[in-house]
Motif scaffolding. Structure first.
Motif, PDB file in Angstrom:
ATOM      1  N   GLN A  43      52.409  93.881  46.756  1.00 21.81           N
ATOM      2  CA  GLN A  43      51.217  94.582  47.057  1.00 21.81           C
ATOM      3  C   GLN A  43      50.128  94.792  46.223  1.00 21.81           C
ATOM      4  OE1 GLN A  43      50.511  95.457  50.454  1.00 21.81           O
ATOM      5  NE2 GLN A  43      48.624  95.555  49.663  1.00 21.81           N
ATOM      6  N   ARG A  44      50.763  95.135  45.020  1.00 19.09           N
ATOM      7  CA  ARG A  44      49.796  95.361  43.780  1.00 19.09           C
ATOM      8  C   ARG A  44      49.187  94.089  43.527  1.00 19.09           C
ATOM      9  NH1 ARG A  44      46.480  98.728  40.922  1.00 19.09           N
ATOM     10  NH2 ARG A  44      47.042  98.644  38.549  1.00 19.09           N
ATOM     11  N   GLU A  45      49.737  93.113  43.410  1.00 20.21           N
ATOM     12  CA  GLU A  45      49.380  91.703  43.100  1.00 20.21           C
ATOM     13  C   GLU A  45      48.186  91.407  44.095  1.00 20.21           C
ATOM     14  OE1 GLU A  45      50.924  87.192  43.021  1.00 20.21           O
ATOM     15  OE2 GLU A  45      51.512  88.192  44.353  1.00 20.21           O
ATOM     16  N   LYS A  46      48.358  91.559  45.370  1.00 19.28           N
ATOM     17  CA  LYS A  46      47.572  91.230  46.363  1.00 19.28           C
ATOM     18  C   LYS A  46      46.276  92.159  46.308  1.00 19.28           C
ATOM     19  CE  LYS A  46      49.057  90.648  50.551  1.00 19.28           C
ATOM     20  NZ  LYS A  46      49.821  90.839  52.042  1.00 19.28           N
ATOM     21  N   ASN A  47      46.500  93.327  45.936  1.00 17.66           N
ATOM     22  CA  ASN A  47      45.498  94.314  45.674  1.00 17.66           C
ATOM     23  C   ASN A  47      44.343  93.712  44.481  1.00 17.66           C
ATOM     24  OD1 ASN A  47      46.252  95.848  47.880  1.00 17.66           O
ATOM     25  ND2 ASN A  47      47.160  97.356  46.457  1.00 17.66           N
ATOM     26  N   ILE A  48      45.111  93.463  43.672  1.00 16.73           N
ATOM     27  CA  ILE A  48      44.273  92.954  42.062  1.00 16.73           C
ATOM     28  C   ILE A  48      43.645  91.660  42.635  1.00 16.73           C
ATOM     29  CG2 ILE A  48      44.506  92.004  39.926  1.00 16.73           C
ATOM     30  CD1 ILE A  48      46.848  94.107  39.485  1.00 16.73           C
ATOM     31  N   LYS A  49      44.233  90.619  43.249  1.00 24.91           N
ATOM     32  CA  LYS A  49      43.427  89.549  43.567  1.00 24.91           C
ATOM     33  C   LYS A  49      42.401  89.831  44.414  1.00 24.91           C
ATOM     34  CE  LYS A  49      47.410  86.115  43.398  1.00 24.91           C
ATOM     35  NZ  LYS A  49      48.073  85.235  43.907  1.00 24.91           N
ATOM     36  N   HIS A  50      42.256  90.723  45.297  1.00 26.83           N
ATOM     37  CA  HIS A  50      41.196  91.174  46.146  1.00 26.83           C
ATOM     38  C   HIS A  50      40.000  91.912  45.292  1.00 26.83           C
ATOM     39  CE1 HIS A  50      43.688  89.831  49.390  1.00 26.83           C
ATOM     40  NE2 HIS A  50      42.710  89.305  49.773  1.00 26.83           N
ATOM     41  N   TRP A  51      40.232  92.392  44.219  1.00 29.70           N
ATOM     42  CA  TRP A  51      39.205  93.007  43.277  1.00 29.70           C
ATOM     43  C   TRP A  51      38.275  92.239  42.831  1.00 29.70           C
ATOM     44  CZ3 TRP A  51      42.527  96.353  39.239  1.00 29.70           C
ATOM     45  CH2 TRP A  51      43.019  97.434  39.766  1.00 29.70           C
ATOM     46  N   SER A  52      37.276  92.765  42.280  1.00 25.71           N
ATOM     47  CA  SER A  52      35.990  91.992  41.843  1.00 25.71           C
ATOM     48  C   SER A  52      36.430  91.604  40.249  1.00 25.71           C
ATOM     49  CB  SER A  52      34.566  92.874  41.558  1.00 25.71           C
ATOM     50  OG  SER A  52      34.912  93.908  40.554  1.00 25.71           O
ATOM     51  N   ARG A  53      36.076  90.211  39.921  1.00 25.84           N
ATOM     52  CA  ARG A  53      36.340  90.014  38.403  1.00 25.84           C
ATOM     53  C   ARG A  53      36.028  91.095  37.595  1.00 25.84           C
ATOM     54  NH1 ARG A  53      36.673  85.745  35.286  1.00 25.84           N
ATOM     55  NH2 ARG A  53      35.824  86.003  33.360  1.00 25.84           N
ATOM     56  N   GLU A  54      35.098  91.915  37.658  1.00 31.15           N
ATOM     57  CA  GLU A  54      34.596  92.813  36.719  1.00 31.15           C
ATOM     58  C   GLU A  54      35.792  93.974  36.760  1.00 31.15           C
ATOM     59  OE1 GLU A  54      31.179  96.532  36.024  1.00 31.15           O
ATOM     60  OE2 GLU A  54      30.949  94.943  37.570  1.00 31.15           O
ATOM     61  N   TRP A  55      36.479  94.245  37.975  1.00 35.48           N
ATOM     62  CA  TRP A  55      37.339  95.340  38.006  1.00 35.48           C
ATOM     63  C   TRP A  55      38.679  94.707  37.124  1.00 35.48           C
ATOM     64  CZ3 TRP A  55      37.894  98.073  43.343  1.00 35.48           C
ATOM     65  CH2 TRP A  55      36.879  98.644  43.517  1.00 35.48           C
ATOM     66  N   LYS A  56      38.995  93.374  37.431  1.00 36.75           N
ATOM     67  CA  LYS A  56      40.152  92.809  36.732  1.00 36.75           C
ATOM     68  C   LYS A  56      39.839  92.845  35.117  1.00 36.75           C
ATOM     69  CE  LYS A  56      40.702  89.410  40.417  1.00 36.75           C
ATOM     70  NZ  LYS A  56      40.583  88.399  41.133  1.00 36.75           N
ATOM     71  N   ILE A  57      38.758  92.528  34.842  1.00 33.97           N
ATOM     72  CA  ILE A  57      38.454  92.499  33.231  1.00 33.97           C
ATOM     73  C   ILE A  57      38.695  93.993  32.990  1.00 33.97           C
ATOM     74  CG2 ILE A  57      36.873  92.516  31.616  1.00 33.97           C
ATOM     75  CD1 ILE A  57      35.799  89.669  33.007  1.00 33.97           C
ATOM     76  N   ASP A  58      38.208  94.877  33.588  1.00 31.88           N
ATOM     77  CA  ASP A  58      38.151  96.447  33.221  1.00 31.88           C
ATOM     78  C   ASP A  58      39.867  96.725  33.039  1.00 31.88           C
ATOM     79  OD1 ASP A  58      35.474  96.885  33.027  1.00 31.88           O
ATOM     80  OD2 ASP A  58      35.457  97.850  35.135  1.00 31.88           O
ATOM     81  N   LEU A  59      40.702  96.178  33.959  1.00 29.72           N
ATOM     82  CA  LEU A  59      42.225  96.434  33.821  1.00 29.72           C
ATOM     83  C   LEU A  59      42.851  95.927  32.674  1.00 29.72           C
ATOM     84  CD1 LEU A  59      44.383  97.585  35.532  1.00 29.72           C
ATOM     85  CD2 LEU A  59      44.739  95.439  36.516  1.00 29.72           C
ATOM     86  N   ILE A  60      42.286  94.737  32.448  1.00 36.99           N
ATOM     87  CA  ILE A  60      42.986  94.109  31.082  1.00 36.99           C
ATOM     88  C   ILE A  60      42.452  94.626  29.873  1.00 36.99           C
ATOM     89  CG2 ILE A  60      42.787  92.023  29.646  1.00 36.99           C
ATOM     90  CD1 ILE A  60      42.203  90.324  32.367  1.00 36.99           C
ATOM     91  N   VAL A  61      41.137  95.052  29.733  1.00 32.16           N
ATOM     92  CA  VAL A  61      40.595  95.799  28.339  1.00 32.16           C
ATOM     93  C   VAL A  61      41.065  97.362  28.425  1.00 32.16           C
ATOM     94  CG1 VAL A  61      38.481  96.477  27.461  1.00 32.16           C
ATOM     95  CG2 VAL A  61      38.661  94.421  28.629  1.00 32.16           C
ATOM     96  N   ALA A  62      41.558  97.939  29.403  1.00 34.48           N
ATOM     97  CA  ALA A  62      42.089  99.279  29.368  1.00 34.48           C
ATOM     98  C   ALA A  62      43.563  99.165  28.468  1.00 34.48           C
ATOM     99  CB  ALA A  62      42.143  99.802  30.724  1.00 34.48           C
TER     100      ALA A  62
END
Length: 95
Positions: free
Chosen positions: A62-81
């Motif tokens: 479910q977490r993978e599916k959620n992240i895949k649907h996030w915007s690119r910006e949100w994914k980058i923010d997750l990585i950078v955090a």
């Protein structure tokens, strides 16, 4: 931990791939060596920049599916955090 949600990148801020696995070392090795045909091989996405442990497969999926649907910006923010320098975490997981 039994399951991992992970993100690979082609370079800092580059192409991203989100996946889930129960064997993180093996799966990332397959991506790095081009053993997994498809998106990561085609676009050279080999650097492990984010990982997240889960004990339950359904939550990991479910977490993978959620992240895949996030915007690119949100994914980058997750990585950078977690990994502000976009260092390759593969070296840390194979120790």
């Amino acid at each position: 931990m039994g399951y991992w949600v992970y993100i690979l990148a082609s370079k800092p801020g580059g192409t991203l791939y989100v996946g889930v696995t129960n064997d993180l070392v093996r799966r990332v090795y397959e991506h790095r060596e081009g053993l997994a045909d498809g998106f990561t091989k085609r676009y050279g996405v080999k650097t492990l920049v984010y990982l997240e442990p889960h004990e339950d497969i359904s939550r990991a999926l479910q977490r993978e599916k959620n992240i895949k649907h996030w915007s690119r910006e949100w994914k980058i923010d997750l990585i950078v955090a977690q990994n502000p320098d976009w260092r390759d975490l593969y070296k840390e997981i194979v120790r």
